[in-house]
Design a protein around this motif. Structure first.
Motif, PDB file in Angstrom:
ATOM      1  N   ASN A   1       0.832  -1.046  -0.006  1.00 33.01           N
ATOM      2  CA  ASN A   1      -0.032  -0.077   0.004  1.00 33.01           C
ATOM      3  C   ASN A   1       0.976   1.170  -0.041  1.00 33.01           C
ATOM      4  N   ILE A   2       0.398   2.310  -0.652  1.00 32.43           N
ATOM      5  CA  ILE A   2       1.442   3.445  -0.575  1.00 32.43           C
ATOM      6  C   ILE A   2       1.600   4.032   0.681  1.00 32.43           C
ATOM      7  N   ASN A   3       0.536   4.137   1.265  1.00 34.17           N
ATOM      8  CA  ASN A   3       0.756   5.070   2.566  1.00 34.17           C
ATOM      9  C   ASN A   3       0.682   4.119   4.046  1.00 34.17           C
TER      10      ASN A   3
ATOM     11  N   LEU B   1       5.091   2.311   0.249  1.00 32.59           N
ATOM     12  CA  LEU B   1       6.289   2.823  -0.719  1.00 32.59           C
ATOM     13  C   LEU B   1       6.110   4.528  -0.770  1.00 32.59           C
ATOM     14  N   ALA B   2       5.302   4.991  -0.016  1.00 27.41           N
ATOM     15  CA  ALA B   2       5.417   6.615  -0.104  1.00 27.41           C
ATOM     16  C   ALA B   2       6.779   6.931   0.244  1.00 27.41           C
ATOM     17  N   GLY B   3       7.390   7.837  -0.630  1.00 20.32           N
ATOM     18  CA  GLY B   3       8.583   8.372  -0.309  1.00 20.32           C
ATOM     19  C   GLY B   3       9.859   7.611  -1.129  1.00 20.32           C
ATOM     20  N   VAL B   4       9.486   6.338  -1.620  1.00 13.64           N
ATOM     21  CA  VAL B   4      10.618   5.461  -2.025  1.00 13.64           C
ATOM     22  C   VAL B   4      11.555   6.208  -3.017  1.00 13.64           C
ATOM     23  N   GLY B   5      10.905   7.035  -3.962  1.00 12.45           N
ATOM     24  CA  GLY B   5      11.743   7.920  -4.817  1.00 12.45           C
ATOM     25  C   GLY B   5      12.742   8.873  -4.131  1.00 12.45           C
ATOM     26  N   ASP B   6      12.434   9.033  -2.894  1.00 14.15           N
ATOM     27  CA  ASP B   6      13.452   9.984  -2.188  1.00 14.15           C
ATOM     28  C   ASP B   6      14.612   9.246  -1.340  1.00 14.15           C
TER      29      ASP B   6
ATOM     30  N   GLU C   1       0.212   9.463  -5.173  1.00 17.24           N
ATOM     31  CA  GLU C   1      -0.907   8.859  -4.262  1.00 17.24           C
ATOM     32  C   GLU C   1      -0.356   9.134  -2.951  1.00 17.24           C
ATOM     33  N   THR C   2       0.865   9.539  -2.625  1.00 18.79           N
ATOM     34  CA  THR C   2       1.439   9.952  -1.268  1.00 18.79           C
ATOM     35  C   THR C   2       0.704  10.797  -0.387  1.00 18.79           C
ATOM     36  N   LYS C   3       0.435  10.650   0.798  1.00 15.29           N
ATOM     37  CA  LYS C   3      -0.364  11.341   1.665  1.00 15.29           C
ATOM     38  C   LYS C   3       0.789  12.138   2.384  1.00 15.29           C
TER      39      LYS C   3
ATOM     40  N   ALA D   1      10.845  10.639   4.004  1.00 11.59           N
ATOM     41  CA  ALA D   1      11.655   9.576   4.149  1.00 11.59           C
ATOM     42  C   ALA D   1      11.672   9.323   5.737  1.00 11.59           C
ATOM     43  N   GLY D   2      11.462   7.813   5.976  1.00 16.36           N
ATOM     44  CA  GLY D   2      11.656   7.630   7.353  1.00 16.36           C
ATOM     45  C   GLY D   2      10.398   7.775   8.344  1.00 16.36           C
ATOM     46  N   ASN D   3       9.464   8.254   7.681  1.00 15.25           N
ATOM     47  CA  ASN D   3       8.153   8.763   8.320  1.00 15.25           C
ATOM     48  C   ASN D   3       7.002   8.171   7.553  1.00 15.25           C
ATOM     49  N   VAL D   4       6.890   6.905   6.863  1.00 18.72           N
ATOM     50  CA  VAL D   4       5.940   6.441   5.864  1.00 18.72           C
ATOM     51  C   VAL D   4       4.882   5.921   6.512  1.00 18.72           C
TER      52      VAL D   4
END
Ligand code: HEC
Length: 180
Positions: free
Chosen positions: A42-44, A52-57, A115-117, A121-124
């Motif tokens: 799930n993204i968030n 996966l939120a913030g994975v690009g960072d 889709e990131t809420k 990074a580190g706080n996903v």
């Protein structure tokens, strides 16, 4: 096969090629994600796999591509980040997706970003909704919902009217027959 069909196939081929060469698109990413990743990600929210939120960072595109194509190869090549993640997830191996190209990974990352809420990074694992303020996905039906109630009454009234008219038509028909 006749000529027209060949032309059609040629056009379709070109269209597919144009699609493959297109810049990263979150629509393409959404399709891949829903079909092949959503079972575990799930993204968030952390589920089977990490949010996966913030994975690009937090990772490079190259790293993500390698991980998606074959996480186990990356882990056994000695990549410390991949090893740590694997251990954190109780050595659950993520299946290989060798056919996913670097371009498709770019689309996936694009989709994830969109889709990131709460994306830091580190706080996903943070969910932005507080208890009690989560907006309802549906609207319960209430008597105070005047628009709905008025519409409902109007529809019922209309149906009754139609029924009365039908009865009336039958009456008239019968009268006409009796007149004969
Ligand atoms: C069967 C479950 C499963 C599926 C399907 C799956 N993953 Fe994973 N994924 C995991 C697990 C578990 C991890 C944690 C690392 C590990 O255990 O190897 C992970 C880790 C990741 C990471 C690293 C995240 C980070 O925080 O660095 C990325 C990126 C990733 N997955 C992307 C994807 C993409 C993209 C897809 C779809 C093409 C996908 N995964 C499909 C289970 C899965």
């Amino acid at each position: 096969m006749n000529r027209k069909i060949w032309y059609l196939l040629l056009l379709m081929g070109l269209a597919v090629q144009g699609y493959a060469a297109a810049p990263p698109s979150k629509e393409e990413g959404a399709l891949i994600f829903k079909g092949r990743c959503a079972a575990c990600h799930n993204i968030n929210k952390r589920v089977v796999g990490p949010a996966l939120a913030g994975v690009g960072d937090r990772r490079s595109m190259e790293w993500i591509t390698k991980f998606v194509q074959s996480s186990q190869s990356l882990i056994s090549s000695g990549d410390k980040d991949a090893q740590a993640l694997f251990a954190e997830f109780n050595n659950t191996p993520m299946p290989d997706h060798r056919d996913i190209t670097a371009d498709q990974v770019a689309s996936l990352v694009e989709y994830i970003k969109s889709e990131t809420k709460t994306a830091t990074a580190g706080n996903v694992d943070v969910i932005t909704y507080k208890p009690g303020v989560r907006p309802l996905a549906y609207r319960p039906l209430m008597l105070s919902d005047y628009g709905y109630i008025t519409g409902f009454i109007a529809v019922v009234a209309l149906l009754v009217l139609v029924m009365l008219m039908m009865v009336r038509v039958k009456d008239v028909e019968r009268e006409m027959q009796n007149d004969k």
